[in-house]
Scaffold this active site. Sequence first.
Site, short mmCIF file in Angstrom:
data_model
loop_
_atom_site.label_atom_id
_atom_site.label_comp_id
_atom_site.label_asym_id
_atom_site.label_seq_id
_atom_site.Cartn_x
_atom_site.Cartn_y
_atom_site.Cartn_z
N GLU A 157 42.78 20.19 1.46
CA GLU A 157 43.42 19.45 2.56
C GLU A 157 42.50 19.37 3.77
O GLU A 157 42.88 19.76 4.89
CB GLU A 157 44.78 20.07 2.91
CG GLU A 157 45.79 19.92 1.79
CD GLU A 157 47.21 20.32 2.17
OE1 GLU A 157 47.44 20.73 3.32
OE2 GLU A 157 48.11 20.20 1.30
N GLU B 85 48.67 19.91 -5.97
CA GLU B 85 49.87 20.45 -5.31
C GLU B 85 50.99 19.44 -5.45
O GLU B 85 50.86 18.31 -4.96
CB GLU B 85 49.62 20.78 -3.83
CG GLU B 85 48.69 21.97 -3.62
CD GLU B 85 48.57 22.38 -2.16
OE1 GLU B 85 49.53 22.15 -1.39
OE2 GLU B 85 47.52 22.94 -1.79
#
Length: 505
Positions: free
Chosen positions: A177, A308
């Site tokens: 991220e 994810e």
Amino acid sequence: MSDQVVPAVINLDVPGPVISRHLYGHFAEHLGRCIYGGFYVGEDSEIPNEGGIRLDVVEALRALDIPNLRWPGGCFADEYHWMDGIGPKQDRPSMVNTHWGNVEENNHFGTHEFMALCELLGAEPYISGNVGSGTVREMSDWVEYLTRDGDSPMVRLRKQNGREEPWKIRFWGLGNEAWGCGGNMSAQQYAAEARRFGTYCRDHGGNKLYRIAAGANSADYAWTETLMKQLGELGCAYRPQPFMQALSFHYYTIPGTWQDKGDATVFDTDDYYRTLAKAAYVDELITGHANVMDCYDPGKHVGLVLDEWGTWWNVEPGTNPGFLYQQNTLRDALVASLHFDIFHRHADRLVMANIAQTVNVLQAMILTDPDTKALVLTPTYHVFEMNKGHQDAASLRVDLPAGVPARETLATVSLSASRKDGKVLVSLSNLDAGAPADVELDLRGGALSGVRARILTAGNLQDHNTPGAPDTIAPRAHDQVTATANGLRVHLPAHSFITVEGRLG
């Protein structure tokens, strides 16, 4: 309401892309009670363990044929410095987990413990390296420490810490991220960092790395395009540069707002349908990222990874808000079954997916009770177990008519199928909260013998498993499958997940 009849055609003799077993991957972050109190209880625990690793958790996950485990994060990965987690435990410095609860960790679960866990599970490690606050040398040294043979400073250090032979580790994440907790970078900034880190993560001996670049948040297709541009020129002669072999994206099913995501167990039918519609959106996202990638890489050399995914609710009342502990109902199980049908349809480009997370966090497989020490298998766990026959199987195309029953934008019947080793597995979900359905499977190019079916359902959408009632939702035999002239008719009660398995005759 009378049963809705849904015709579906499956060509048993026309196998499609292989469904990678890594689409059934898992994720273990240093977050709440996922590692400490979940996977790892310490060698002095009264709970049966091996080197501090909780053995009933291992046994339960081995039953899923767990293919890979991603570690140490997540956001935690970009503040984790691996050298602090090796050597004698009493000499390891503690650290502050600033992302998740601001708790102090003693680093007793580190690299060697993670590798021991993967060996017990029979799973491939997927290590997410620190790009956000780490250095190129730090990650390069980690790769060398784990995977190099012979003699070098890192090899000598590994041997000093008790491991003579190197491990085989393919999967390495280049940060996490990067658009947010991994550094708040722009796509251009991160692309440059990924090129640099990926360059110095070396293949040592026969260990060939599969480097996964930290990709987009949800529908940020521009991020994906920026990374694809770094790998080569637009066109059919695309030959990706060697510093990354795949790129990821993340998507969570959140029907509410970020501030108020909704309750895990207290919800009404409108909430339920809103949740399943949000889950179904992952199909559009995978299609969008794959379309961008196809413009640059029509040969599909670069993999797409959803490392994810899962439901994200408000934490359970009375628990640490930074620990992300939530219950898991039949609704969560149907979110999972729908995701897998979608993953199977994209098996030509989607090479890995990792549910968040394996133990005690978000849409977990397993919940461990800190008071009773009990282990609870969640409804989502059972979807993984019932579906494990799809791992490394050839996908089979399922054709449904235009008139599939729907609630607004949500098609309430979902199917996928695969074949492997002379067996066929069909997964069917009825997402309708109240109405049953029948699916007429027109099986072409073959027939099935020895058919058996199992069902996962419950009296209420809100039902879930607890230490006191661990089998409220568990698979059982399903006898409402009948032979027809062209195949099989499968009865799907409302809000149910069913698998049908047979041998090709």
